[in-house]
Design a protein around this motif. Structure first.
Motif, PDB file in Angstrom:
ATOM      1  N   ASN A 107      -0.947   4.922   1.969  1.00 44.52           N
ATOM      2  CA  ASN A 107      -1.057   4.944   3.425  1.00 44.52           C
ATOM      3  C   ASN A 107      -0.508   3.631   3.967  1.00 44.52           C
ATOM      4  O   ASN A 107      -1.216   2.634   4.051  1.00 44.52           O
ATOM      5  N   VAL A 126      -1.756  -2.545   8.865  1.00 41.69           N
ATOM      6  CA  VAL A 126      -2.783  -3.071   9.772  1.00 41.69           C
ATOM      7  C   VAL A 126      -3.626  -4.127   9.077  1.00 41.69           C
ATOM      8  O   VAL A 126      -3.879  -5.217   9.627  1.00 41.69           O
ATOM      9  N   VAL A 127      -4.078  -3.816   7.871  1.00 45.31           N
ATOM     10  CA  VAL A 127      -4.906  -4.778   7.131  1.00 45.31           C
ATOM     11  C   VAL A 127      -4.114  -6.044   6.824  1.00 45.31           C
ATOM     12  O   VAL A 127      -4.597  -7.171   7.011  1.00 45.31           O
ATOM     13  N   HIS A 149       0.854  -1.190   0.000  1.00 42.26           N
ATOM     14  CA  HIS A 149       0.000   0.000   0.000  1.00 42.26           C
ATOM     15  C   HIS A 149       0.887   1.235   0.000  1.00 42.26           C
ATOM     16  O   HIS A 149       1.503   1.599   0.992  1.00 42.26           O
ATOM     17  N   VAL A 154       0.409   2.723   6.940  1.00 44.90           N
ATOM     18  CA  VAL A 154      -0.104   2.267   8.233  1.00 44.90           C
ATOM     19  C   VAL A 154      -1.349   1.419   8.027  1.00 44.90           C
ATOM     20  O   VAL A 154      -1.502   0.338   8.610  1.00 44.90           O
ATOM     21  N   VAL A 155      -2.253   1.903   7.182  1.00 44.76           N
ATOM     22  CA  VAL A 155      -3.475   1.148   6.902  1.00 44.76           C
ATOM     23  C   VAL A 155      -3.122  -0.173   6.217  1.00 44.76           C
ATOM     24  O   VAL A 155      -3.666  -1.237   6.565  1.00 44.76           O
ATOM     25  N   GLY A 156      -2.208  -0.143   5.280  1.00 45.87           N
ATOM     26  CA  GLY A 156      -1.778  -1.369   4.610  1.00 45.87           C
ATOM     27  C   GLY A 156      -1.153  -2.353   5.583  1.00 45.87           C
ATOM     28  O   GLY A 156      -1.404  -3.559   5.518  1.00 45.87           O
TER      29      GLY A 156
END
Length: 170
Positions: free
Chosen positions: A56, A62-63, A53, A58-60
């Motif tokens: 972003n 976490v997911v 990702h 951080v989002v990548g």
């Protein structure tokens, strides 16, 4: 690029600290296969998600960590179930062998008692049963029922090493 490297190194450091802490304590049993799989999957998935990702990270991360952790837990659970099945099969085989040994010793004791005692009623109307089946008769019985004895039971280099009997293939 520096953020990705620092994120990956921090994840590796966290995993290394977790494993070293569990290795130092001797009173704990250790990690279950599910926990090991979840941690490894979460770390790998988080790193892969952060790398994939671009906008972003951080989002990548976490997911990817959640998905990797779930997949790792599933794989660990499958490994644990396989180990439990193998252990149960080993115990069942040992119990069957012990029961067969007890039955064989009981038959030998009964046959020695019969041969030592007086002959039974020799009336022609009374049907007599054979005392002990011979080895050839028991082999024929096993073969007629579709089972063959497995002389390689327990030898992991041979096929069918986990079962006492092999099924006929025809």
């Amino acid at each position: 690029m520096k953020k990705v490297i620092s994120l990956a190194l921090s994840l590796v450091l966290i995993v290394a600290v977790m494993f070293s802490a569990s290795a130092q304590t001797t009173e704990r049993k250790g990690w279950s296969p599910q926990a090991k799989g979840a941690v490894i999957g979460a770390a790998t998935g988080g790193a892969a998600g952060a790398i994939i990702h671009k906008r972003n990270r951080v989002v990548g991360g976490v997911v990817g960590g959640v998905v990797g952790g779930a997949a790792g837990y599933g794989i660990g659970k499958a490994i644990d179930n396989k180990k439990k099945k193998e252990e149960a099969a080993r115990i069942a085989a040992a119990n069957r062998a012990a029961a067969a040994n007890r039955a064989a010793s009981a038959r030998s004791v009964a046959s020695t008692r019969r041969s030592a005692s007086a002959p039974a009623n020799t009336n022609a109307l009374v049907a007599t049963q054979p005392a002990v089946a011979s080895n050839a008769n028991s082999m024929a019985l096993l073969a007629s029922n579709g089972f063959l004895p497995n002389p390689d039971f327990g030898d992991t280099d041979k096929p069918y090493h986990t079962s006492e009997y092999r099924r006929k293939s025809w």
